[in-house]
Motif scaffolding. Structure first.
Motif, PDB file in Angstrom:
ATOM      1  N   MET A   1       0.644  -1.092  -0.083  1.00  0.00           N
ATOM      2  CA  MET A   1       0.059   0.077  -0.105  1.00  0.00           C
ATOM      3  C   MET A   1       0.936   1.063   0.034  1.00  0.00           C
ATOM      4  SD  MET A   1      -2.989   1.131   2.727  1.00  0.00           S
ATOM      5  CE  MET A   1      -3.899  -0.559   2.269  1.00  0.00           C
ATOM      6  N   LYS A   2       0.667   2.350  -0.719  1.00  0.00           N
ATOM      7  CA  LYS A   2       1.304   3.406  -0.903  1.00  0.00           C
ATOM      8  C   LYS A   2       1.016   4.466  -0.251  1.00  0.00           C
ATOM      9  CE  LYS A   2       3.083   2.618  -5.551  1.00  0.00           C
ATOM     10  NZ  LYS A   2       3.001   2.919  -7.016  1.00  0.00           N
ATOM     11  N   VAL A   3       1.962   4.993   0.777  1.00  0.00           N
ATOM     12  CA  VAL A   3       1.981   5.999   1.619  1.00  0.00           C
ATOM     13  C   VAL A   3       2.735   7.359   1.008  1.00  0.00           C
ATOM     14  CG1 VAL A   3       1.053   4.569   3.354  1.00  0.00           C
ATOM     15  CG2 VAL A   3       3.420   5.432   3.272  1.00  0.00           C
ATOM     16  N   ALA A   4       2.311   8.354   1.710  1.00  0.00           N
ATOM     17  CA  ALA A   4       3.210   9.682   1.415  1.00  0.00           C
ATOM     18  C   ALA A   4       3.527  10.354   2.574  1.00  0.00           C
ATOM     19  CB  ALA A   4       2.488  10.571   0.471  1.00  0.00           C
ATOM     20  N   VAL A   5       4.411  11.102   2.949  1.00  0.00           N
ATOM     21  CA  VAL A   5       4.725  11.803   3.957  1.00  0.00           C
ATOM     22  C   VAL A   5       4.999  13.224   3.685  1.00  0.00           C
ATOM     23  CG1 VAL A   5       6.480  12.220   5.704  1.00  0.00           C
ATOM     24  CG2 VAL A   5       6.005   9.810   4.837  1.00  0.00           C
ATOM     25  N   MET A   6       4.306  14.276   4.241  1.00  0.00           N
ATOM     26  CA  MET A   6       4.237  15.681   4.275  1.00  0.00           C
ATOM     27  C   MET A   6       5.168  16.349   5.152  1.00  0.00           C
ATOM     28  SD  MET A   6       0.612  16.647   2.431  1.00  0.00           S
ATOM     29  CE  MET A   6      -0.184  16.682   3.937  1.00  0.00           C
ATOM     30  N   VAL A  37       6.717   4.043   0.937  1.00  0.00           N
ATOM     31  CA  VAL A  37       6.655   5.238   0.798  1.00  0.00           C
ATOM     32  C   VAL A  37       6.824   5.633  -0.660  1.00  0.00           C
ATOM     33  CG1 VAL A  37       7.607   7.445   1.676  1.00  0.00           C
ATOM     34  CG2 VAL A  37       7.548   5.422   3.105  1.00  0.00           C
ATOM     35  N   ALA A  38       5.910   6.176  -1.323  1.00  0.00           N
ATOM     36  CA  ALA A  38       5.848   6.686  -2.504  1.00  0.00           C
ATOM     37  C   ALA A  38       6.033   7.847  -2.851  1.00  0.00           C
ATOM     38  CB  ALA A  38       4.484   6.241  -3.271  1.00  0.00           C
ATOM     39  N   ARG A  39       5.898   8.930  -1.922  1.00  0.00           N
ATOM     40  CA  ARG A  39       6.021  10.256  -2.268  1.00  0.00           C
ATOM     41  C   ARG A  39       6.457  11.138  -0.991  1.00  0.00           C
ATOM     42  NH1 ARG A  39       7.459  12.872  -6.840  1.00  0.00           N
ATOM     43  NH2 ARG A  39       6.064  12.282  -8.410  1.00  0.00           N
ATOM     44  N   ILE A  40       7.552  12.006  -0.717  1.00  0.00           N
ATOM     45  CA  ILE A  40       7.775  12.759   0.206  1.00  0.00           C
ATOM     46  C   ILE A  40       7.636  14.112  -0.074  1.00  0.00           C
ATOM     47  CG2 ILE A  40       9.495  13.587   1.828  1.00  0.00           C
ATOM     48  CD1 ILE A  40      10.803  10.827   1.596  1.00  0.00           C
ATOM     49  N   LEU A  41       6.863  15.005   0.549  1.00  0.00           N
ATOM     50  CA  LEU A  41       6.466  16.354   0.146  1.00  0.00           C
ATOM     51  C   LEU A  41       7.541  17.421   0.922  1.00  0.00           C
ATOM     52  CD1 LEU A  41       4.773  18.703  -1.359  1.00  0.00           C
ATOM     53  CD2 LEU A  41       3.367  18.827   0.520  1.00  0.00           C
ATOM     54  N   GLU A  67      -2.956   6.076  -6.051  1.00  0.00           N
ATOM     55  CA  GLU A  67      -2.507   4.596  -5.522  1.00  0.00           C
ATOM     56  C   GLU A  67      -2.145   5.202  -4.007  1.00  0.00           C
ATOM     57  OE1 GLU A  67       0.326   2.305  -7.476  1.00  0.00           O
ATOM     58  OE2 GLU A  67      -0.068   3.093  -9.403  1.00  0.00           O
ATOM     59  N   ILE A  68      -1.842   6.341  -3.909  1.00  0.00           N
ATOM     60  CA  ILE A  68      -1.637   6.798  -2.510  1.00  0.00           C
ATOM     61  C   ILE A  68      -2.842   6.794  -1.872  1.00  0.00           C
ATOM     62  CG2 ILE A  68      -0.682   8.449  -1.047  1.00  0.00           C
ATOM     63  CD1 ILE A  68       1.490   9.429  -3.334  1.00  0.00           C
ATOM     64  N   LYS A  69      -2.978   6.205  -0.607  1.00  0.00           N
ATOM     65  CA  LYS A  69      -4.256   5.810   0.040  1.00  0.00           C
ATOM     66  C   LYS A  69      -4.226   6.572   1.586  1.00  0.00           C
ATOM     67  CE  LYS A  69      -6.256   3.034  -2.913  1.00  0.00           C
ATOM     68  NZ  LYS A  69      -6.810   3.624  -3.791  1.00  0.00           N
ATOM     69  N   ILE A  70      -2.822   6.547   2.073  1.00  0.00           N
ATOM     70  CA  ILE A  70      -2.773   7.401   3.357  1.00  0.00           C
ATOM     71  C   ILE A  70      -1.636   8.451   3.341  1.00  0.00           C
ATOM     72  CG2 ILE A  70      -2.198   6.620   6.034  1.00  0.00           C
ATOM     73  CD1 ILE A  70      -2.886   3.618   4.955  1.00  0.00           C
ATOM     74  N   ALA A 308       2.015   3.770  13.640  1.00  0.00           N
ATOM     75  CA  ALA A 308       0.942   3.018  14.180  1.00  0.00           C
ATOM     76  C   ALA A 308      -0.376   3.459  13.654  1.00  0.00           C
ATOM     77  CB  ALA A 308       0.819   3.170  15.803  1.00  0.00           C
ATOM     78  N   ASP A 309      -0.597   4.767  13.485  1.00  0.00           N
ATOM     79  CA  ASP A 309      -1.754   5.439  13.040  1.00  0.00           C
ATOM     80  C   ASP A 309      -1.759   4.871  11.261  1.00  0.00           C
ATOM     81  OD1 ASP A 309      -3.002   6.325  15.261  1.00  0.00           O
ATOM     82  OD2 ASP A 309      -2.210   8.375  14.684  1.00  0.00           O
ATOM     83  N   ILE A 310      -0.736   4.977  10.661  1.00  0.00           N
ATOM     84  CA  ILE A 310      -0.798   4.364   9.143  1.00  0.00           C
ATOM     85  C   ILE A 310      -1.223   3.037   9.259  1.00  0.00           C
ATOM     86  CG2 ILE A 310       0.594   4.107   7.233  1.00  0.00           C
ATOM     87  CD1 ILE A 310       2.302   6.386   8.124  1.00  0.00           C
ATOM     88  N   ILE A 311      -0.681   2.154  10.132  1.00  0.00           N
ATOM     89  CA  ILE A 311      -1.036   0.787  10.232  1.00  0.00           C
ATOM     90  C   ILE A 311      -2.546   0.813  10.303  1.00  0.00           C
ATOM     91  CG2 ILE A 311      -0.732  -1.412  11.318  1.00  0.00           C
ATOM     92  CD1 ILE A 311       2.437  -0.397  11.785  1.00  0.00           C
ATOM     93  N   ASP A 312      -2.874   1.321  11.378  1.00  0.00           N
ATOM     94  CA  ASP A 312      -4.560   1.271  11.948  1.00  0.00           C
ATOM     95  C   ASP A 312      -5.315   1.848  10.507  1.00  0.00           C
ATOM     96  OD1 ASP A 312      -6.346   0.682  13.406  1.00  0.00           O
ATOM     97  OD2 ASP A 312      -6.216   2.561  14.696  1.00  0.00           O
ATOM     98  N   CYS A 313      -5.026   2.972   9.681  1.00  0.00           N
ATOM     99  CA  CYS A 313      -5.643   3.318   8.426  1.00  0.00           C
ATOM    100  C   CYS A 313      -5.570   1.965   7.567  1.00  0.00           C
ATOM    101  CB  CYS A 313      -5.039   4.696   7.981  1.00  0.00           C
ATOM    102  SG  CYS A 313      -5.399   5.956   8.988  1.00  0.00           S
ATOM    103  N   ALA A 314      -4.471   1.359   7.481  1.00  0.00           N
ATOM    104  CA  ALA A 314      -4.346   0.384   6.234  1.00  0.00           C
ATOM    105  C   ALA A 314      -5.267  -0.660   6.748  1.00  0.00           C
ATOM    106  CB  ALA A 314      -2.669  -0.134   6.512  1.00  0.00           C
TER     107      ALA A 314
END
Ligand code: HSE
Length: 405
Positions: A1-6, A37-41, A67-70, A308-314
């Motif tokens: 699962m793709k996630v991004a970090v801002m 981690v697909a993108r970092i802003l 594709e970025i869900k979280i 942990a919150d990312i995992i919960d969202c996933a």
């Protein structure tokens, strides 16, 4: 699962590090799927960073990537974090955050947007860094009527007070060391004047009692008036000074919430919380007092809560967790000065006779080198307004609340 970090500062880079370090164990917690981690802003350049291909300065690269869900928002500040988070939630992405300023100022709007779009907006890292407190308060303690909460919610001020108490260091010298160690910001106002703790009080109060509390509703006093003389008097009373955020239930329509230095007696669980550590004590009618303790800031501890919150969202992809609170109200937070009774520590230029004339029952304190015209004492319980009235004819040097936690 793709996630991004801002935001690739201390916390954001920690989030990327924890996701990568635990690429083996995280999939086992979310049904086999890996987090990527697909993108970092970030607006800054990181030419030597191993993730350099992931960086973008354009928020739309995250917003428009289906594709970025979280998304982890670790930018801090209200703008542009609010605008970005709102757009992400409305577009169907879940957002997790460590940004206490944003949650304290704009929590209701963002939770409402998550409600309407069926996404999740999770905030475990916004209070107490790595300490689990948001879920315990909303889930594990859900069966309780919460009577009150008291927290050491800011690591920088707790470090400064610990240096003053244990090493006899002045406030200014302790602050300098806190800055050298990277705990305090160059401009330490938000820490030292209690604004950071105030934001965390807003979040805890909103969660515990169900209506949003804004920073402007929380009377906030920092630690810059605390001196070694006060530390010494309070030591003689078997206590220590802590910067406490306090929240108290008044009735179903009103609470009290305030941030201030407070005397904590040495028997309290909060008295032994030292250095940059944080602790939150929750008083429930069924459970009694429970205390959550740990590292309240820092790269990996805070990242631990964000991931942990990312995992919960996933784990809840396509499902909405029941989480949040209602809108705030103007008269919801009462003036604690007339509503809450407690003892107070007072230091005055006066004689014992003058103090005895103003108060019926006080405990006098002493310190080494105490000048003959200085008196310090702890009062009986009363409201702060009553205290002010009784002190009207005395020259006051300092007043500190005394807590019963
Ligand atoms: N400056 C904050 C502190 C960081 O010292 O606790 C975590 O909010």
């Amino acid at each position: 699962m793709k996630v991004a970090v801002m935001g690739y500062g201390t916390v954001g880079s920690g989030v990327v590090e924890v996701i990568e370090t635990h690429s083996g164990i995280i999939p086992k917690k979310i049904g086999g799927e890996a987090l990527e981690v697909a993108r970092i802003l970030d607006l800054r350049d990181f030419p030597n960073d191993p993730h350099k291909d992931l960086f973008t300065k354009d928020f739309n690269d995250i917003l428009n990537d289906p594709e970025i869900k979280i998304v982890a928002e670790t930018m801090g500040g209200v703008n542009p974090a609010f605008d970005f988070t709102m757009k992400l939630l409305k577009s169907g992405k879940s957002v997790v955050t460590s940004n206490k300023e944003l949650v304290a100022q704009k929590g209701p709007e963002l939770l409402q947007a998550a409600e309407e779009s069926g996404t999740n907006y999770l905030i475990e890292a916004s209070v107490g860094g790595g300490i689990p407190i948001i879920r315990p308060l909303t889930q594990c303690l859900a069966a309780n009527h919460i009577e009150g909460i008291a927290g050491i919610l800011n690591g920088t001020t707790n470090f400064i007070l610990t240096m003053m108490i244990e090493k006899g260091m002045s406030f200014e010298d302790a602050l300098k060391i806190a800055q050298e160690k990277g705990y305090a910001e160059k401009d330490p106002t938000a820490d030292v004047e209690g604004h950071d703790a105030c934001r965390k009080v807003c979040i805890l109060a909103s969660l515990a009692f169900g209506k949003h509390v804004y920073p402007s509703q929380v009377a906030t006093e920092g630690i810059s008036n605390i001196t070694l003389e006060d530390v010494s008097y309070i030591n003689s009373a078997n206590g220590v000074i802590k910067l406490l955020g306090q929240i108290k239930y008044i009735n179903d329509d009103q609470i009290a919430a305030f941030v201030s230095p407070a005397v904590v007696y040495n028997g309290s669980q909060l008295a032994s919380v030292k250095d940059v550590f944080n602790a939150v004590l929750v008083r429930g009618d069924a459970v009694g007092d429970v205390c959550f303790y740990g590292p309240g800031a820092g790269k990996l501890p805070t990242a631990s809560a964000v991931v942990a919150d990312i995992i919960d969202c996933a784990k809840h992809t396509g499902r909405k967790k029941i989480f949040g609170w209602g809108a705030g109200e103007e008269d919801y937070v009462v003036d604690y000065k007339s509503a809450i009774k407690m003892p107070f520590y007072v230091r005055t230029k006066a004689t014992c006779n003058q103090v005895n004339a103003a108060f019926s029952d006080v405990k006098f304190l002493s310190r080494k080198g105490q000048p003959s015209d200085e008196v310090a004492f702890i009062t009986d319980i009363m409201t702060e307004n009553e205290l002010t009235e009784r002190l009207s004819s005395l020259e006051v040097i300092n007043i500190i609340k005394v807590t019963n936690y």
